[in-house]
Design a protein around this motif. Structure first.
Motif, PDB file in Angstrom:
ATOM      1  N   ARG A  39     -13.146 140.269  67.328  1.00 28.80           N
ATOM      2  CA  ARG A  39     -14.455 140.748  67.784  1.00 28.80           C
ATOM      3  C   ARG A  39     -15.135 139.800  68.767  1.00 28.80           C
ATOM      4  NH1 ARG A  39     -13.537 145.816  66.150  1.00 28.80           N
ATOM      5  NH2 ARG A  39     -13.125 145.965  63.909  1.00 28.80           N
ATOM      6  N   ASP A  40     -14.810 138.526  68.703  1.00 31.54           N
ATOM      7  CA  ASP A  40     -15.450 137.526  69.557  1.00 31.54           C
ATOM      8  C   ASP A  40     -15.076 137.807  71.016  1.00 31.54           C
ATOM      9  OD1 ASP A  40     -16.184 135.177  70.982  1.00 31.54           O
ATOM     10  OD2 ASP A  40     -16.097 134.008  69.132  1.00 31.54           O
ATOM     11  N   GLN A  41     -16.085 138.079  71.847  1.00 28.51           N
ATOM     12  CA  GLN A  41     -15.817 138.433  73.239  1.00 28.51           C
ATOM     13  C   GLN A  41     -15.199 137.279  74.013  1.00 28.51           C
ATOM     14  OE1 GLN A  41     -15.925 141.392  74.440  1.00 28.51           O
ATOM     15  NE2 GLN A  41     -16.897 142.366  72.671  1.00 28.51           N
ATOM     16  N   ARG A  42     -15.461 136.054  73.600  1.00 28.77           N
ATOM     17  CA  ARG A  42     -14.841 134.908  74.269  1.00 28.77           C
ATOM     18  C   ARG A  42     -13.338 134.906  74.033  1.00 28.77           C
ATOM     19  NH1 ARG A  42     -18.205 130.311  71.418  1.00 28.77           N
ATOM     20  NH2 ARG A  42     -17.524 131.658  69.703  1.00 28.77           N
ATOM     21  N   VAL A  43     -12.935 135.157  72.803  1.00 26.95           N
ATOM     22  CA  VAL A  43     -11.512 135.179  72.453  1.00 26.95           C
ATOM     23  C   VAL A  43     -10.821 136.365  73.122  1.00 26.95           C
ATOM     24  CG1 VAL A  43      -9.857 135.323  70.563  1.00 26.95           C
ATOM     25  CG2 VAL A  43     -11.984 134.034  70.260  1.00 26.95           C
ATOM     26  N   ARG A  44     -11.485 137.510  73.116  1.00 26.20           N
ATOM     27  CA  ARG A  44     -10.908 138.697  73.759  1.00 26.20           C
ATOM     28  C   ARG A  44     -10.684 138.436  75.256  1.00 26.20           C
ATOM     29  NH1 ARG A  44     -11.595 143.658  70.801  1.00 26.20           N
ATOM     30  NH2 ARG A  44     -11.599 144.799  72.776  1.00 26.20           N
ATOM     31  N   GLY A  45     -11.672 137.824  75.889  1.00 25.92           N
ATOM     32  CA  GLY A  45     -11.543 137.524  77.307  1.00 25.92           C
ATOM     33  C   GLY A  45     -10.419 136.552  77.600  1.00 25.92           C
ATOM     34  N   LEU A  46     -10.314 135.495  76.795  1.00 26.31           N
ATOM     35  CA  LEU A  46      -9.244 134.521  76.991  1.00 26.31           C
ATOM     36  C   LEU A  46      -7.872 135.178  76.841  1.00 26.31           C
ATOM     37  CD1 LEU A  46     -10.568 131.345  75.115  1.00 26.31           C
ATOM     38  CD2 LEU A  46     -10.126 131.567  77.570  1.00 26.31           C
ATOM     39  N   ALA A  47      -7.723 136.009  75.818  1.00 22.66           N
ATOM     40  CA  ALA A  47      -6.436 136.661  75.575  1.00 22.66           C
ATOM     41  C   ALA A  47      -6.052 137.589  76.725  1.00 22.66           C
ATOM     42  CB  ALA A  47      -6.486 137.434  74.262  1.00 22.66           C
ATOM     43  N   ILE A  48      -7.012 138.369  77.193  1.00 25.62           N
ATOM     44  CA  ILE A  48      -6.727 139.321  78.272  1.00 25.62           C
ATOM     45  C   ILE A  48      -6.441 138.595  79.578  1.00 25.62           C
ATOM     46  CG2 ILE A  48      -7.734 141.148  79.697  1.00 25.62           C
ATOM     47  CD1 ILE A  48      -9.217 142.087  77.168  1.00 25.62           C
ATOM     48  N   GLY A  49      -7.244 137.587  79.908  1.00 24.32           N
ATOM     49  CA  GLY A  49      -7.039 136.844  81.148  1.00 24.32           C
ATOM     50  C   GLY A  49      -5.734 136.081  81.164  1.00 24.32           C
ATOM     51  N   MET A  50      -5.345 135.516  80.007  1.00 22.66           N
ATOM     52  CA  MET A  50      -4.089 134.774  79.927  1.00 22.66           C
ATOM     53  C   MET A  50      -2.884 135.688  80.097  1.00 22.66           C
ATOM     54  SD  MET A  50      -4.095 131.470  79.533  1.00 22.66           S
ATOM     55  CE  MET A  50      -2.419 131.355  78.925  1.00 22.66           C
ATOM     56  N   SER A  51      -2.962 136.876  79.537  1.00 22.89           N
ATOM     57  CA  SER A  51      -1.785 137.744  79.512  1.00 22.89           C
ATOM     58  C   SER A  51      -1.700 138.712  80.684  1.00 22.89           C
ATOM     59  CB  SER A  51      -1.755 138.534  78.201  1.00 22.89           C
ATOM     60  OG  SER A  51      -2.909 139.355  78.090  1.00 22.89           O
ATOM     61  N   SER A  52      -2.837 139.134  81.203  1.00 25.44           N
ATOM     62  CA  SER A  52      -2.790 140.203  82.215  1.00 25.44           C
ATOM     63  C   SER A  52      -3.635 139.919  83.452  1.00 25.44           C
ATOM     64  CB  SER A  52      -3.195 141.538  81.584  1.00 25.44           C
ATOM     65  OG  SER A  52      -4.384 141.426  80.853  1.00 25.44           O
ATOM     66  N   HIS A  53      -3.927 138.662  83.694  1.00 23.70           N
ATOM     67  CA  HIS A  53      -4.539 138.134  84.931  1.00 23.70           C
ATOM     68  C   HIS A  53      -5.609 139.033  85.544  1.00 23.70           C
ATOM     69  CE1 HIS A  53      -1.165 140.533  86.550  1.00 23.70           C
ATOM     70  NE2 HIS A  53      -0.394 139.830  85.763  1.00 23.70           N
ATOM     71  N   GLY A  54      -5.524 139.305  86.853  1.00 26.16           N
ATOM     72  CA  GLY A  54      -6.622 139.972  87.550  1.00 26.16           C
ATOM     73  C   GLY A  54      -6.882 141.395  87.120  1.00 26.16           C
ATOM     74  N   ILE A  55      -5.818 142.164  86.861  1.00 30.04           N
ATOM     75  CA  ILE A  55      -5.995 143.563  86.467  1.00 30.04           C
ATOM     76  C   ILE A  55      -6.667 143.633  85.101  1.00 30.04           C
ATOM     77  CG2 ILE A  55      -4.818 145.741  86.010  1.00 30.04           C
ATOM     78  CD1 ILE A  55      -2.632 144.844  87.931  1.00 30.04           C
ATOM     79  N   GLY A  56      -6.229 142.770  84.186  1.00 31.34           N
ATOM     80  CA  GLY A  56      -6.874 142.724  82.875  1.00 31.34           C
ATOM     81  C   GLY A  56      -8.299 142.230  82.957  1.00 31.34           C
ATOM     82  N   THR A  57      -8.548 141.275  83.850  1.00 41.00           N
ATOM     83  CA  THR A  57      -9.898 140.741  84.008  1.00 41.00           C
ATOM     84  C   THR A  57     -10.862 141.810  84.489  1.00 41.00           C
ATOM     85  OG1 THR A  57      -9.078 138.498  84.434  1.00 41.00           O
ATOM     86  CG2 THR A  57     -11.288 139.021  85.232  1.00 41.00           C
ATOM     87  N   SER A  58     -10.403 142.674  85.384  1.00 46.08           N
ATOM     88  CA  SER A  58     -11.276 143.760  85.843  1.00 46.08           C
ATOM     89  C   SER A  58     -11.648 144.675  84.689  1.00 46.08           C
ATOM     90  CB  SER A  58     -10.593 144.560  86.956  1.00 46.08           C
ATOM     91  OG  SER A  58      -9.459 145.253  86.466  1.00 46.08           O
ATOM     92  N   ARG A  59     -10.700 144.906  83.772  1.00 41.71           N
ATOM     93  CA  ARG A  59     -10.998 145.715  82.589  1.00 41.71           C
ATOM     94  C   ARG A  59     -11.980 144.979  81.669  1.00 41.71           C
ATOM     95  NH1 ARG A  59      -8.794 149.374  78.719  1.00 41.71           N
ATOM     96  NH2 ARG A  59     -10.495 149.587  77.217  1.00 41.71           N
ATOM     97  N   ALA A  60     -11.771 143.677  81.494  1.00 45.59           N
ATOM     98  CA  ALA A  60     -12.657 142.900  80.631  1.00 45.59           C
ATOM     99  C   ALA A  60     -14.080 142.882  81.175  1.00 45.59           C
ATOM    100  CB  ALA A  60     -12.122 141.468  80.487  1.00 45.59           C
ATOM    101  N   LEU A  61     -14.230 142.806  82.479  1.00 39.33           N
ATOM    102  CA  LEU A  61     -15.566 142.823  83.084  1.00 39.33           C
ATOM    103  C   LEU A  61     -16.267 144.147  82.829  1.00 39.33           C
ATOM    104  CD1 LEU A  61     -14.808 141.029  86.461  1.00 39.33           C
ATOM    105  CD2 LEU A  61     -16.441 140.253  84.744  1.00 39.33           C
ATOM    106  N   HIS A  62     -15.516 145.237  82.807  1.00 42.96           N
ATOM    107  CA  HIS A  62     -16.101 146.539  82.491  1.00 42.96           C
ATOM    108  C   HIS A  62     -16.549 146.600  81.034  1.00 42.96           C
ATOM    109  CE1 HIS A  62     -15.728 148.999  86.067  1.00 42.96           C
ATOM    110  NE2 HIS A  62     -14.501 148.558  86.270  1.00 42.96           N
ATOM    111  N   ASP A  63     -15.770 145.963  80.150  1.00 41.69           N
ATOM    112  CA  ASP A  63     -16.052 146.053  78.714  1.00 41.69           C
ATOM    113  C   ASP A  63     -17.230 145.192  78.296  1.00 41.69           C
ATOM    114  OD1 ASP A  63     -13.969 147.800  78.488  1.00 41.69           O
ATOM    115  OD2 ASP A  63     -12.540 146.349  77.674  1.00 41.69           O
ATOM    116  N   ASP A  64     -17.281 143.941  78.803  1.00 39.60           N
ATOM    117  CA  ASP A  64     -18.335 143.015  78.383  1.00 39.60           C
ATOM    118  C   ASP A  64     -18.419 141.867  79.384  1.00 39.60           C
ATOM    119  OD1 ASP A  64     -20.048 142.151  75.781  1.00 39.60           O
ATOM    120  OD2 ASP A  64     -19.118 140.381  76.676  1.00 39.60           O
ATOM    121  N   PRO A  65     -19.621 141.510  79.853  1.00 35.03           N
ATOM    122  CA  PRO A  65     -19.753 140.431  80.838  1.00 35.03           C
ATOM    123  C   PRO A  65     -19.215 139.094  80.335  1.00 35.03           C
ATOM    124  CG  PRO A  65     -21.785 141.706  80.708  1.00 35.03           C
ATOM    125  CD  PRO A  65     -20.912 142.176  79.579  1.00 35.03           C
TER     126      PRO A  65
END
Length: 246
Positions: free
Chosen positions: A184-210
């Motif tokens: 649930r921690d948005q910091r952990v979710r962001g780290l996991a997505i950015g580490m595994s799926s770089h820019g495309i995942g980051t764009s999704r993470a930005l949509h989900d939570d700043p």
């Protein structure tokens, strides 16, 4: 005198405006579909836009180089878009500083895990060393993955494909998987997505939570630095990665 439709079509597809219009139009269509499906993961705009562009090119028999003559102008905007990720990082700088040590540990461990997993799984399924080396840098950004594949003996074109696929799959499945695992921690979710799926995942993470987007952008950037350092060391110190015992 009848108009030559074939000549007119050739003029259209050879114009740089064709690639630009097709790319922008496909993405806008994908965004509409994404919103109307309640932002469903399988309707990820990048995934849908790629499918639409590929479908149009296949049906119209337009070569990739013709398409790229216009699409390359959009690719140029990736640089400013990446730099713009500094804005959410600045907004959450205090929270990033507070978690500096865990972030650094996560990035190093994540980079090692991504490389080891990619190589060992490829080898386990009978893939060649060349294929494994093309897979190894898939969690870094595409330019870095291509450069690493060139220097380690992989195939740059395959590395680019694997990297893009990793980003799309991570953006589609990553948030749902993290929710399933009760992260649930948005910091952990962001780290996991950015580490595994770089820019495309980051764009999704930005949509989900700043906050998730800020940490995802940070993880993406740090992994882009960590992977070129980790990969050669692992290949040099762990030769069994590429040559498993029978």
């Amino acid at each position: 005198m009848k108009p030559d439709l074939g000549l007119a079509w050739r003029a259209v597809v050879e114009s740089p405006l064709f690639g630009i219009t097709l790319t922008v139009g496909a993405y806008q269509l994908a965004m509409v579909l994404w919103r109307r499906t309640g932002r469903h993961a399988l309707a990820n705009p990048v995934l849908v836009a790629v499918a639409v562009v590929a479908g149009v090119l296949a049906v119209s028999r337009v070569g990739y180089q013709q398409y790229l003559s216009g699409a390359c102008f959009i690719s140029f905007l990736l640089g400013p878009a990446t730099v713009a990720l500094a804005l959410p990082l600045h907004r959450h700088a205090s929270r990033i500083r507070q978690a500096a040590a865990p972030i650094l540990a996560c990035v190093v461990l994540g980079a090692v895990t991504a490389v080891v997993a990619a190589v060992t799984i490829t080898e386990a399924f009978g893939g060649s060393d060349t294929l494994a080396l093309s897979m190894a840098p898939k969690s870094a950004t595409t330019p870095i993955a291509i450069a690493l594949a060139q220097t380690t003996g992989g195939i740059p074109a395959l590395a680019a494909v694997f990297t893009i696929l990793t980003g799309v799959i991570g953006a589609v499945a990553g948030p749902g998987l993290l929710t399933l695992l009760r992260v649930r921690d948005q910091r952990v979710r962001g780290l996991a997505i950015g580490m595994s799926s770089h820019g495309i995942g980051t764009s999704r993470a930005l949509h989900d939570d700043p906050l998730a987007g800020a940490f995802s952008g940070l993880a993406m950037a740090m992994n882009a630095l960590a992977t070129p350092l980790v990969l050669p060391v692992l290949l040099a110190t762990m030769p069994w990665l590429l040559h498993p015992a029978p």
